[in-house]
Design a protein around this motif. Structure first.
Motif, PDB file in Angstrom:
ATOM      1  N   THR A 182       0.844  -1.193   0.000  1.00 27.96           N
ATOM      2  CA  THR A 182       0.000   0.000   0.000  1.00 27.96           C
ATOM      3  C   THR A 182       0.883   1.248   0.000  1.00 27.96           C
ATOM      4  OG1 THR A 182      -0.072   0.180   2.410  1.00 27.96           O
ATOM      5  CG2 THR A 182      -1.757  -1.211   1.344  1.00 27.96           C
ATOM      6  N   GLY A 226       2.137   9.337   0.039  1.00 29.76           N
ATOM      7  CA  GLY A 226       1.561   8.089  -0.451  1.00 29.76           C
ATOM      8  C   GLY A 226       0.732   8.293  -1.708  1.00 29.76           C
ATOM      9  N   CYS A 233       5.405   4.563   2.315  1.00 26.19           N
ATOM     10  CA  CYS A 233       5.879   5.723   3.079  1.00 26.19           C
ATOM     11  C   CYS A 233       6.568   5.298   4.372  1.00 26.19           C
ATOM     12  CB  CYS A 233       4.714   6.661   3.380  1.00 26.19           C
ATOM     13  SG  CYS A 233       4.050   7.466   1.903  1.00 26.19           S
ATOM     14  N   GLU A 234       6.020   4.322   5.037  1.00 26.53           N
ATOM     15  CA  GLU A 234       6.642   3.822   6.267  1.00 26.53           C
ATOM     16  C   GLU A 234       7.996   3.192   5.955  1.00 26.53           C
ATOM     17  OE1 GLU A 234       3.672   1.210   7.873  1.00 26.53           O
ATOM     18  OE2 GLU A 234       2.503   2.882   8.704  1.00 26.53           O
ATOM     19  N   LYS A 288       0.674   3.578   2.129  1.00 23.25           N
ATOM     20  CA  LYS A 288       1.082   3.785   3.517  1.00 23.25           C
ATOM     21  C   LYS A 288       2.318   2.948   3.849  1.00 23.25           C
ATOM     22  CE  LYS A 288      -0.501   3.529   8.260  1.00 23.25           C
ATOM     23  NZ  LYS A 288      -1.579   3.219   9.181  1.00 23.25           N
ATOM     24  N   GLU A 289       2.323   1.693   3.410  1.00 26.12           N
ATOM     25  CA  GLU A 289       3.481   0.828   3.651  1.00 26.12           C
ATOM     26  C   GLU A 289       4.725   1.376   2.956  1.00 26.12           C
ATOM     27  OE1 GLU A 289       1.374  -3.534   4.158  1.00 26.12           O
ATOM     28  OE2 GLU A 289       1.620  -2.709   2.139  1.00 26.12           O
ATOM     29  N   ARG A 310      10.393   5.840   4.978  1.00 23.21           N
ATOM     30  CA  ARG A 310      10.449   6.825   6.071  1.00 23.21           C
ATOM     31  C   ARG A 310      10.232   8.251   5.564  1.00 23.21           C
ATOM     32  NH1 ARG A 310      15.858   4.451   8.425  1.00 23.21           N
ATOM     33  NH2 ARG A 310      15.168   2.330   8.804  1.00 23.21           N
ATOM     34  N   ARG A 346       6.947  11.260   4.688  1.00 25.68           N
ATOM     35  CA  ARG A 346       5.620  11.674   5.149  1.00 25.68           C
ATOM     36  C   ARG A 346       4.537  10.821   4.492  1.00 25.68           C
ATOM     37  NH1 ARG A 346       7.510  16.405   3.109  1.00 25.68           N
ATOM     38  NH2 ARG A 346       5.744  16.484   1.684  1.00 25.68           N
ATOM     39  N   GLU A 347       3.560  10.440   5.279  1.00 26.09           N
ATOM     40  CA  GLU A 347       2.470   9.611   4.771  1.00 26.09           C
ATOM     41  C   GLU A 347       1.693  10.317   3.660  1.00 26.09           C
ATOM     42  OE1 GLU A 347      -1.392   7.428   6.651  1.00 26.09           O
ATOM     43  OE2 GLU A 347       0.449   7.395   7.837  1.00 26.09           O
ATOM     44  N   SER A 348       1.689  11.634   3.661  1.00 27.16           N
ATOM     45  CA  SER A 348       0.981  12.396   2.627  1.00 27.16           C
ATOM     46  C   SER A 348       1.570  12.142   1.235  1.00 27.16           C
ATOM     47  CB  SER A 348       0.997  13.884   2.941  1.00 27.16           C
ATOM     48  OG  SER A 348       2.322  14.376   2.987  1.00 27.16           O
TER      49      SER A 348
END
Length: 79
Positions: free
Chosen positions: A41, A56, A46-47, A43-44, A50, A52-54
């Protein structure tokens, strides 16, 4: 190549990018590894990288754009 290795390579490329080319480099890396990361995803992503989730949303856009660019002749291995 496993996901963690890809995330590390992307982080390294981002660290080397000139400050005013960070976003450009991020997009290129997303295109380069879109096929390898099609199972995760935004989100995954971005994580893992490392960031920002934005960002994504940008990952999703680049992943969706990749097939069209490849159909037009883009060779992602050359990025």
């Amino acid at each position: 190549m496993d996901d963690q290795t890809i995330f590390n390579k992307i982080r390294e490329a981002l660290e080397r990018a000139p400050r005013n080319h960070y976003t450009l480099e991020l997009h290129l890396q997303m295109l380069k590894y879109a096929d390898d990361l099609n199972h995760i995803t935004a989100k995954e992503f971005c994580e893992g990288v490392r960031i920002r989730e934005s960002l994504g949303t940008e990952f999703s856009k680049m992943r969706n754009l990749t097939p069209r660019l490849k159909a037009a002749g883009l060779v992602t291995d050359l990025i």
